[in-house]
Design an enzyme around this catalytic site. Structure first.
Site, mmCIF file in Angstrom:
data_model
loop_
_atom_site.group_PDB
_atom_site.id
_atom_site.type_symbol
_atom_site.label_atom_id
_atom_site.label_comp_id
_atom_site.label_asym_id
_atom_site.label_seq_id
_atom_site.Cartn_x
_atom_site.Cartn_y
_atom_site.Cartn_z
ATOM 1 N N LYS A 134 0.732 6.956 25.322
ATOM 2 C CA LYS A 134 0.265 5.668 24.639
ATOM 3 C C LYS A 134 -0.582 6.285 23.121
ATOM 4 C CE LYS A 134 -2.854 1.588 24.291
ATOM 5 N NZ LYS A 134 -3.554 0.552 25.103
ATOM 6 N N HIS A 272 44.790 6.640 37.543
ATOM 7 C CA HIS A 272 44.217 5.501 36.834
ATOM 8 C C HIS A 272 43.060 4.484 37.942
ATOM 9 C CE1 HIS A 272 45.844 6.739 33.037
ATOM 10 N NE2 HIS A 272 47.249 6.597 33.834
#
Length: 509
Positions: A134, A272
Site C-alpha cells: 500500500k 481439434h
C-alpha cells in the site's frame, strides 16, 4: 535504510542480506530467518528488540505491532506522519522481504490434518506485505527471490529503487496475497462442503507463455491450478520436442480425458478437441493400430494418447506419421530412440493412475464464469434399461460400452459408431442429431454394418434410428427421456435393432 526480512522460502536470502548489510542497511528479522542469517555470519536485530515485546502464542503474534506497522505505513512526505513516528520512537522501514507460511505445501501432503492446515495460515506476513505494498511510494516490498538481484543493483546504483520498480513489486505482492487467500478460502469452503458459495475466488500459477493463442494474432499463456490433479496435461513431463501451443494443450487435455476411461490398453487420437479414432487391444501396438485404422486421414497432425507404455514396435508405426504430440505413461528406451528422430514431435509422460475425488470445470464467457463438476458419469452410474424387443448380444454390449465411453467426450450433438474394439465413425458438433449420425455413418462406410451407435443425448424423433438401420447398425445406446421415445423404440423393433437407455445425458459444448 532499514529492511525487514522474514521468509519461509530461504532460497538466496543469505547472500542477499549479506549484500544489504555491506551496503549499510540495518536488517531486522524474525525467529527462523534470524537464526539462519546469524548461523551464516550475518548480524541482524530481532523483532522483539524493535517492538520491545516478546513473540507470544507460539509465534502467532510477533510482527503485529505499531513499531513495525507504523514504520511500514508512514508516508515519508507527510509532516504529521513523521512527527508521530518521532513522538513514538518509530523508525521507518524502507525494504521488506517476506514470503508466507507454506499453506499450499502443507495441504498438498498426504495425511495433513485440518489443525496442521490452520496453523499454516499466515497472519502477520500478509499484513506486513499489504501494508508495505500500500505504501509502495516509499517502501520496496518483495515476495520472490527472483527479484533480489534487480533490487540490489538499483540500490547499489542510486541508493534506492525506482518508483516503477516499487509499483511493479507492489502489484506482485497483491497477486501473491490474493492467491494465498484464494487457496485458504478454497480449502475451507471444501471442508464445509459448500459447492457454490456467494463469491468464488480461484487462483492459477503461470506455467509458461505461449507463442500465441488459437490464432497467431491472439496473445496467450498457460496457467495451472496450484493443486492440480496429477492426471492433467498441466502435470505432464515433456521429454522431447518443441514448445506446446494453445491448441496443443486443448487437444492433449481432450485425449487424456478420453483415455482415462479405459483400464485395458487403449489409444486415443484427437483432432481439434474431438476424438477421430479410439482403439482398444491386448497391447499398445494393437490398440494403436485400431485407433489409426478408425480414421487414417484425420489422425494426420493430431495428438495421440496411450494409457500404457509405448514400445519400439509401436514407435516405429508412430514414426511413419506426422503427429503433434504423443502422451503416454512411459516410453521404452528403444521407442524414444525411434521417436526422437523427429525433432519437433512432442513426447510427454503422464501418470495414468487413479485421479481420485471430484474436479471442477471452469468455462469463461465474456463478463463471467461458468462452473460445474466434471462429467465422471459412466455406465456404473447409469440406470440401464432395454426397451426394445431384442436385447444386445455379448459382442454388441462390448461395442455399446466403447461407444458410450467415447461419445461423452465428443462435442454435441454427438454420435459415435463402434465395432470390434475401435471407433469406426464419429459425428461431432452438429446442429441436429441426424446430421451428426449421417457424418459418422459416412465416415464408417461399410464398417457401419454390424456396428453399435452411441448418442450423447436422446433422439427427438425416430429419424436417427431409421438412418442407423439403413446403414446396417444393429445396436444403439442413448439416454432416452424424449416425449417421442416410443417412436424410436417402435422403429428399432421394426428393424430388429437392440436399443439401450442409460438415463444419463452427456452434452459437451
Amino acid at each position: 535504510m532499514r529492511a525487514l526480512v522474514s521468509v519461509s522460502n530461504k532460497a538466496g536470502i543469505v547472500p542477499f542480506v549479506k549484500e544489504l548489510v555491506e551496503l549499510g542497511v540495518e536488517v531486522i528479522s524474525t525467529g527462523g530467518t534470524k537464526s539462519i542469517l546469524e548461523e551464516n555470519g550475518v548480524q541482524v536485530r530481532g523483532i522483539s528488540a524493535v517492538t520491545g515485546f516478546p513473540e507470544i502464542l507460539d509465534g502467532r503474534v510477533k510482527t503485529l505491532h505499531p513499531m513495525i506497522h507504523g514504520g511500514l505505513l508512514a508516508r515519508r512526505g507527510d509532516a504529521k506522519h513523521q512527527a508521530q513516528l518521532s513522538e513514538h520512537g518509530i523508525t521507518p522501514i524502507d525494504l521488506v522481504v517476506v514470503n508466507l507460511y507454506p499453506f499450499k505445501e502443507t495441504i498438498s501432503k498426504e495425511g495433513t490434518t485440518f489443525e496442521d492446515a490452520i496453523e499454516n495460515i499466515d497472519i502477520g506476513g500478509p499484513a506486513m506485505l499489504r501494508a508495505s505494498a500500500k505504501n509502495h511510494q516509499d517502501v520496496t516490498v518483495m515476495v520472490d527471490p527472483a527479484d533480489y538481484e534487480g533490487v540490489l543493483n538499483e540500490i547499489k546504483e542510486s541508493g534506492k529503487t525506482t518508483p516503477e520498480t516499487r509499483r511493479r513489486l507492489a502489484a506482485k505482492v497483491f497477486r501473491h496475497t490474493a492467491a494465498y487467500d484464494a487457496m485458504i478460502a478454497g480449502y475451507l469452503t471444501e471442508a464445509v462442503e459448500e459447492a457454490h458459495p456467494e463469491s468464488l475466488t480461484v487462483t492459477f500459477e503461470k506455467k509458461q507463455d505461449l507463442r500465441y493463442g488459437e490464432n497467431p494474432h491472439q496473445k496467450a499463456a498457460f496457467y495451472e491450478a496450484p493443486l492440480a490433479s496429477k492426471f492433467s496435461i498441466a502435470s505432464a513431463t515433456q521429454l522431447h520436442g518443441k514448445e506446446l501451443s494453445y491448441n496443443n494443450i486443448n487437444d492433449a487435455d481432450t485425449a487424456i480425458q478420453i483415455v482415462k476411461e479405459f483400464t485395458e490398453p487403449a489409444v486415443v487420437a484427437v483432432k481439434h478437441m474431438n476424438p477421430c479414432g479410439v482403439g482398444v487391444g491386448a497391447t499398445a501396438l494393437e490398440a494403436y493400430q485400431r485407433a489409426y485404422e478408425a480414421d487414417p486421414v484425420s489422425i494426420f497432425g493430431g495428438i495421440v494418447a496411450f494409457n500404457t507404455e509405448v514400445d519400439k514396435a509401436t514407435a516405429e508405426l508412430l514414426h511413419e506419421l506426422f503427429l503433434e504430440i504423443i502422451v503416454s505413461p512411459s516410453f521404452s528406451d528403444d521407442a524414444l530412440t525411434v521417436l526422437k528422430q523427429k525433432k519437433n514431435l512432442r513426447l510427454m509422460t503422464l501418470e495414468m493412475g487413479d485421479q481420485g475425488g471430484t474436479a471442477t470445470r471452469y468455462a469463461s464467457i465474456r463478463g463471467g464464469l461458468l462452473v460445474q463438476e466434471e462429467d465422471y458419469a459412466g455406465l456404473d452410474e447409469a440406470n440401464i434399461t432395454v426397451p426394445t424387443k431384442r436385447e444386445p448380444t455379448e459382442k454388441e454390449w462390448e461395442d455399446l460400452k466403447l461407444a458410450w465411453k467415447v461419445v461423452k467426450h465428443v462435442k454435441s450433438n454427438a454420435i459415435v459408431l463402434a465395432k470390434g474394439n475401435q471407433t469406426v465413425g464419429v459425428g461431432a458438433g452438429q446442429m441436429n442429431r441426424v446430421g451428426a449420425a449421417k457424418i459418422a455413418m459416412e465416415q464408417a462406410g461399410e464398417k457401419a454394418v454390424g456396428s453399435a451407435l452411441g448418442s450423447d443425448a436422446f433422439f427427438p424423433m425416430d429419424d436417427t434410428v431409421e438412418a442407423a438401420a439403413k446403414a446396417g447398425i444393429t445396436a444403439i445406446i442413448q439416454p432416452g427421456g424424449s416425449i417421442r421415445d416410443e417412436d424410436s423404440i417402435k422403429k428399432a423393433d421394426e428393424y430388429g435393432i437392440a436399443m439401450v437407455f442409460t438415463g444419463v445425458r452427456h452434452f459437451k459444448h
